[in-house]
Design an enzyme around this catalytic site. Structure first.
Site, PDB file in Angstrom:
ATOM      1  N   ARG A  35     109.484  -5.106   2.396  1.00  0.00           N
ATOM      2  CA  ARG A  35     109.355  -3.681   2.044  1.00  0.00           C
ATOM      3  C   ARG A  35     107.918  -3.195   2.193  1.00  0.00           C
ATOM      4  O   ARG A  35     107.673  -1.998   2.366  1.00  0.00           O
ATOM      5  CB  ARG A  35     109.883  -3.437   0.619  1.00  0.00           C
ATOM      6  CG  ARG A  35     110.119  -1.947   0.279  1.00  0.00           C
ATOM      7  CD  ARG A  35     110.925  -1.809  -1.001  1.00  0.00           C
ATOM      8  NE  ARG A  35     111.214  -0.421  -1.382  1.00  0.00           N
ATOM      9  CZ  ARG A  35     110.604   0.224  -2.375  1.00  0.00           C
ATOM     10  NH1 ARG A  35     109.662  -0.374  -3.058  1.00  0.00           N
ATOM     11  NH2 ARG A  35     110.933   1.474  -2.671  1.00  0.00           N
ATOM     12  N   VAL A  61     111.077   6.795  -0.004  1.00  0.00           N
ATOM     13  CA  VAL A  61     111.959   5.642   0.208  1.00  0.00           C
ATOM     14  C   VAL A  61     112.586   5.348  -1.151  1.00  0.00           C
ATOM     15  O   VAL A  61     111.908   5.359  -2.175  1.00  0.00           O
ATOM     16  CB  VAL A  61     111.195   4.425   0.787  1.00  0.00           C
ATOM     17  CG1 VAL A  61     110.008   4.018  -0.050  1.00  0.00           C
ATOM     18  CG2 VAL A  61     112.133   3.221   0.966  1.00  0.00           C
ATOM     19  N   SER A  62     113.908   5.109  -1.152  1.00  0.00           N
ATOM     20  CA  SER A  62     114.622   4.940  -2.427  1.00  0.00           C
ATOM     21  C   SER A  62     114.162   3.704  -3.165  1.00  0.00           C
ATOM     22  O   SER A  62     113.638   2.754  -2.587  1.00  0.00           O
ATOM     23  CB  SER A  62     116.122   4.806  -2.184  1.00  0.00           C
ATOM     24  OG  SER A  62     116.612   5.894  -1.471  1.00  0.00           O
ATOM     25  N   GLN A  63     114.450   3.731  -4.452  1.00  0.00           N
ATOM     26  CA  GLN A  63     114.242   2.593  -5.344  1.00  0.00           C
ATOM     27  C   GLN A  63     115.104   1.417  -4.820  1.00  0.00           C
ATOM     28  O   GLN A  63     116.257   1.630  -4.448  1.00  0.00           O
ATOM     29  CB  GLN A  63     114.785   3.081  -6.671  1.00  0.00           C
ATOM     30  CG  GLN A  63     114.461   2.333  -7.864  1.00  0.00           C
ATOM     31  CD  GLN A  63     115.298   2.892  -9.028  1.00  0.00           C
ATOM     32  OE1 GLN A  63     115.880   3.978  -8.955  1.00  0.00           O
ATOM     33  NE2 GLN A  63     115.363   2.125 -10.078  1.00  0.00           N
TER      34      GLN A  63
END
Ligand code: SAH
Length: 226
Positions: A35, A61-63
């Protein structure tokens, strides 16, 4: 400098498992995607924290927990053809690419798409095809899809996406108020009679915006005077 990711990924995976991600294929896909490659330098320290992060163009960017639960709800098989709407950083696309045969991803912001494509190349994710377009219209030339994931919130289910889903296909998307309040992730199954809708998680996503952003005006090249 980028620190070794391993111990941080393991800690994140344990956290995701504790918070309800149980599909081992999804967990190992998350384990395989660094990530830290998908976040900007100022946020490197937080790359493996369970938190959403800014990615430019006003997007996020999502969790990781949401990425995990959405991927799990999509129930992706390794022979499937999947569409993602909202490439953003490319992180969710990279996770999905480890779960399916071929991933198509659509993004309306060109600078985000170009960066995401660089990351796919670097990670040798050759089963991803991405393009700049309004994803609320799907990707008609590549339809139908076994699975569709939308990573931006809309008040209603875009009809083109339901059309482009195969019979018995599954779509996961955040539905609700685009202001960010009262959104819910829903899992939609296409049946002979229409669609079944199952809400499963309250969330907060950026809005699904129709059309493309206006490109900055470019002055025509000056013509030499003859
Ligand atoms: N999946 C992304 C999340 C990005 S946030 C990731 O893993 O990083 C949602 C993204 O959807 C944003 O990049 C936004 O620009 C994009 N988006 C919003 N409306 C869209 C539309 N109509 N078509 C394509 N992309 C859209």
């Amino acid at each position: 400098m980028r620190k070794a990711a391993e111990p941080r990924i393991i800690r994140l995976l344990m956290e995701l498992r504790r918070m309800g991600v149980s599909d081992t294929r999804v967990l190992s896909a998350i384990e395989r995607v660094p990530r830290d490659l998908f976040v900007a330098d100022p946020f490197l320290d937080q790359a493996y924290e369970n938190t959403a992060l800014p990615i430019g163009c006003g997007q996020t960017v999502s969790q990781p927990l949401v990425v995990g639960l959405m991927s799990e709800a999509l129930d992706v098989g390794e022979r499937m053809k999947v569409l993602e709407v909202g490439t953003g950083s490319g992180y969710q696309a990279a996770v999905l690419a480890h779960l399916c045969r071929r991933l198509y991803s659509v993004e309306r912001h060109k600078p985000l798409l170009l960066q995401a494509e660089e990351r796919f190349k670097r990670l040798r994710l050759h089963n991803i095809t991405a393009r700049v377009a309004d994803g609320s219209r799907g990707w008609p030339e590549q339809a139908p899809f076994d699975r569709i994931m939308v990573t931006a919130a809309a008040p209603d289910i875009p009809p083109a996406l339901v059309e482009q889903l195969k019979p018995d296909g599954i779509m996961v998307l955040p539905l609700g108020d685009v202001g960010g309040q009262d959104q819910e992730l829903v899992r939609i199954t296409k049946t002979d009679r229409g669609i079944d809708i199952h809400p499963f998680l309250p969330v907060r996503f950026v809005p699904l915006v129709e059309g493309l952003p206006e490109s900055p005006a470019i002055a025509p090249p000056a013509r030499p005077r003859l």
